[in-house]
Design an enzyme around this catalytic site. Sequence first.
Site, PDB file in Angstrom:
ATOM      1  N   ASN A   1      22.629 -97.008  23.484  1.00 33.86           N
ATOM      2  CA  ASN A   1      21.671 -96.039  24.023  1.00 33.86           C
ATOM      3  C   ASN A   1      20.275 -96.212  23.427  1.00 33.86           C
ATOM      4  OD1 ASN A   1      23.414 -94.953  25.866  1.00 33.86           O
ATOM      5  ND2 ASN A   1      24.064 -93.274  24.558  1.00 33.86           N
TER       6      ASN A   1
ATOM      7  N   HIS B   1      32.849 -93.836  20.662  1.00 36.13           N
ATOM      8  CA  HIS B   1      31.925 -93.496  21.749  1.00 36.13           C
ATOM      9  C   HIS B   1      32.137 -94.396  22.965  1.00 36.13           C
ATOM     10  CE1 HIS B   1      27.620 -93.502  23.423  1.00 36.13           C
ATOM     11  NE2 HIS B   1      28.179 -92.363  23.767  1.00 36.13           N
TER      12      HIS B   1
ATOM     13  N   SER C   1      27.709 -88.486  22.074  1.00 34.26           N
ATOM     14  CA  SER C   1      26.669 -89.529  22.171  1.00 34.26           C
ATOM     15  C   SER C   1      25.569 -89.311  21.142  1.00 34.26           C
ATOM     16  CB  SER C   1      26.021 -89.494  23.559  1.00 34.26           C
ATOM     17  OG  SER C   1      26.948 -89.790  24.542  1.00 34.26           O
TER      18      SER C   1
ATOM     19  N   GLU D   1      31.665 -97.818  21.068  1.00 33.26           N
ATOM     20  CA  GLU D   1      31.031 -97.868  19.744  1.00 33.26           C
ATOM     21  C   GLU D   1      31.849 -97.041  18.747  1.00 33.26           C
ATOM     22  OE1 GLU D   1      26.344 -98.429  20.931  1.00 33.26           O
ATOM     23  OE2 GLU D   1      27.200 -96.427  21.075  1.00 33.26           O
TER      24      GLU D   1
HETATM   25  P1  NAD Z   1      31.326 -82.406  30.668  1.00 35.59           P
HETATM   26  O1  NAD Z   1      30.409 -81.243  30.692  1.00 35.59           O
HETATM   27  O2  NAD Z   1      31.589 -83.162  31.929  1.00 35.59           O
HETATM   28  O3  NAD Z   1      32.765 -81.951  30.080  1.00 35.59           O
HETATM   29  C1  NAD Z   1      32.906 -81.185  28.931  1.00 35.59           C
HETATM   30  C2  NAD Z   1      34.264 -80.491  29.007  1.00 35.59           C
HETATM   31  O4  NAD Z   1      34.509 -79.860  27.733  1.00 35.59           O
HETATM   32  C3  NAD Z   1      34.349 -79.396  30.073  1.00 35.59           C
HETATM   33  O5  NAD Z   1      35.468 -79.640  30.914  1.00 35.59           O
HETATM   34  C4  NAD Z   1      34.526 -78.111  29.252  1.00 35.59           C
HETATM   35  O6  NAD Z   1      35.359 -77.135  29.888  1.00 35.59           O
HETATM   36  C5  NAD Z   1      35.216 -78.658  28.010  1.00 35.59           C
HETATM   37  N1  NAD Z   1      35.149 -77.788  26.847  1.00 35.59           N
HETATM   38  C6  NAD Z   1      34.129 -76.997  26.420  1.00 35.59           C
HETATM   39  N2  NAD Z   1      34.483 -76.328  25.311  1.00 35.59           N
HETATM   40  C7  NAD Z   1      35.748 -76.728  25.012  1.00 35.59           C
HETATM   41  C8  NAD Z   1      36.670 -76.372  23.982  1.00 35.59           C
HETATM   42  N3  NAD Z   1      36.353 -75.495  23.027  1.00 35.59           N
HETATM   43  N4  NAD Z   1      37.883 -76.954  23.986  1.00 35.59           N
HETATM   44  C9  NAD Z   1      38.230 -77.843  24.958  1.00 35.59           C
HETATM   45  N5  NAD Z   1      37.398 -78.205  25.968  1.00 35.59           N
HETATM   46  C10 NAD Z   1      36.175 -77.643  25.989  1.00 35.59           C
HETATM   47  O7  NAD Z   1      30.760 -83.358  29.523  1.00 35.59           O
HETATM   48  P2  NAD Z   1      30.878 -84.971  29.408  1.00 35.59           P
HETATM   49  O8  NAD Z   1      29.748 -85.593  30.132  1.00 35.59           O
HETATM   50  O9  NAD Z   1      32.281 -85.368  29.723  1.00 35.59           O
HETATM   51  O10 NAD Z   1      30.565 -85.160  27.845  1.00 35.59           O
HETATM   52  C11 NAD Z   1      31.534 -84.867  26.892  1.00 35.59           C
HETATM   53  C12 NAD Z   1      31.183 -85.571  25.597  1.00 35.59           C
HETATM   54  O11 NAD Z   1      31.081 -86.972  25.854  1.00 35.59           O
HETATM   55  C13 NAD Z   1      29.861 -85.142  24.970  1.00 35.59           C
HETATM   56  O12 NAD Z   1      30.015 -85.088  23.582  1.00 35.59           O
HETATM   57  C14 NAD Z   1      28.892 -86.258  25.358  1.00 35.59           C
HETATM   58  O13 NAD Z   1      27.880 -86.465  24.389  1.00 35.59           O
HETATM   59  C15 NAD Z   1      29.821 -87.447  25.393  1.00 35.59           C
HETATM   60  N6  NAD Z   1      29.406 -88.544  26.277  1.00 35.59           N
HETATM   61  C16 NAD Z   1      28.918 -88.283  27.528  1.00 35.59           C
HETATM   62  C17 NAD Z   1      28.552 -89.353  28.355  1.00 35.59           C
HETATM   63  C18 NAD Z   1      28.037 -89.128  29.765  1.00 35.59           C
HETATM   64  O14 NAD Z   1      27.475 -90.069  30.352  1.00 35.59           O
HETATM   65  N7  NAD Z   1      28.211 -87.952  30.351  1.00 35.59           N
HETATM   66  C19 NAD Z   1      28.707 -90.685  27.887  1.00 35.59           C
HETATM   67  C20 NAD Z   1      29.232 -90.906  26.618  1.00 35.59           C
HETATM   68  C21 NAD Z   1      29.582 -89.821  25.806  1.00 35.59           C
END
Ligand code: NAD
Length: 307
Positions: A200, A149, A128, A161
Amino acid sequence: MPGPETSQRGLARVLVVGAGAMGSQIAMVFALAGHDVILQDITESGLATARNQLEERMDATVAKGRMTAGTARQALNRLTCTTDLGEAASSADFVIEAATEKLAIKQHIFAELDRLAPPHAILATNSSTLGSSKVAKVTRRPGQVCNVHFFNPALVMKCVEVVRHPETTQATVDTVMELVRTIGKQPVLLSREIPGFVANRLMGVLRDEALSLLDAGIASTEDIDTAAKTALGHPMGPFELMDLVGIDVNCMIAEATYAETGNPTDLPHPMIREMYEAGRLGRKSGKGWYDYETPQDDRIHKTGTTL
Ligand code: NAD
């Protein structure tokens, strides 16, 4: 819902890296659209949780009559979980990384993906806040890297996006835009990187105004959320959304944006920082702007929090 026959030719095999809140649902979106999907994470327990949550979610969708049991089962059968990035990447046509929002983690993953994935594979990040130029630079294929995204919850939200960085090729953009359409989503193209992207940035303006109205004692969280829903037609108010996304995620996004812009107004709002430090993280912790009966519970049973 697009069927298997609609999966985009040439991008049949999808790898999703990171099986958290976003990655698990993104994987399911692609599986439902007919792609063979591998969901990779570093922990077996994270993968097991993701699989269980997706099965429960599919069961609920079937129970509501929105999908047949056969469609759900076929899609779940197209989804494989693994901790082995090498094996997962070796046959991928399209990779979307949805791992923890830390640049060092993402750069490590992209360097590995560049080494392990076939040369034709497109590598995308769901970040994000981090523009894909920051991960493209550790690869030898920067032209095949961009942000893709999704919004939370990815199974529901239509918008995706697509953000190009200076070296992303037009062919990559065209391919990704078409891919997003074929999975039943609505792509929005950004011609260059900008912190917060489009949606956002719009939301940030609303959130900041909601926080300043609350801070000034003009209206309660509940009334501000009610105004957003009943006057503006938003499905949830800004405080409800902050609880859904997570106060910790809100804080991290603000800090990452500040790191990018150096603009003090981008720092986390003091109320957000106070909640973060107090562990009031929103739905995931059972307490945020509102209280929830159990962590992740959809039902709000107490409203109108003022710090
Ligand atoms: P999250 O914390 O729920 O999940 C992240 C996952 O990544 C975990 O399961 C972790 O074990 C895994 N991980 C960490 N290091 C890793 C590696 N080296 N190899 C493989 N897996 C690994 O996070 P999330 O909320 O799902 O966010 C993930 C991404 O999505 C981020 O970049 C965030 O900016 C983006 N995002 C989040 C949202 C939201 O609302 N939460 C919305 C849009 C985009």
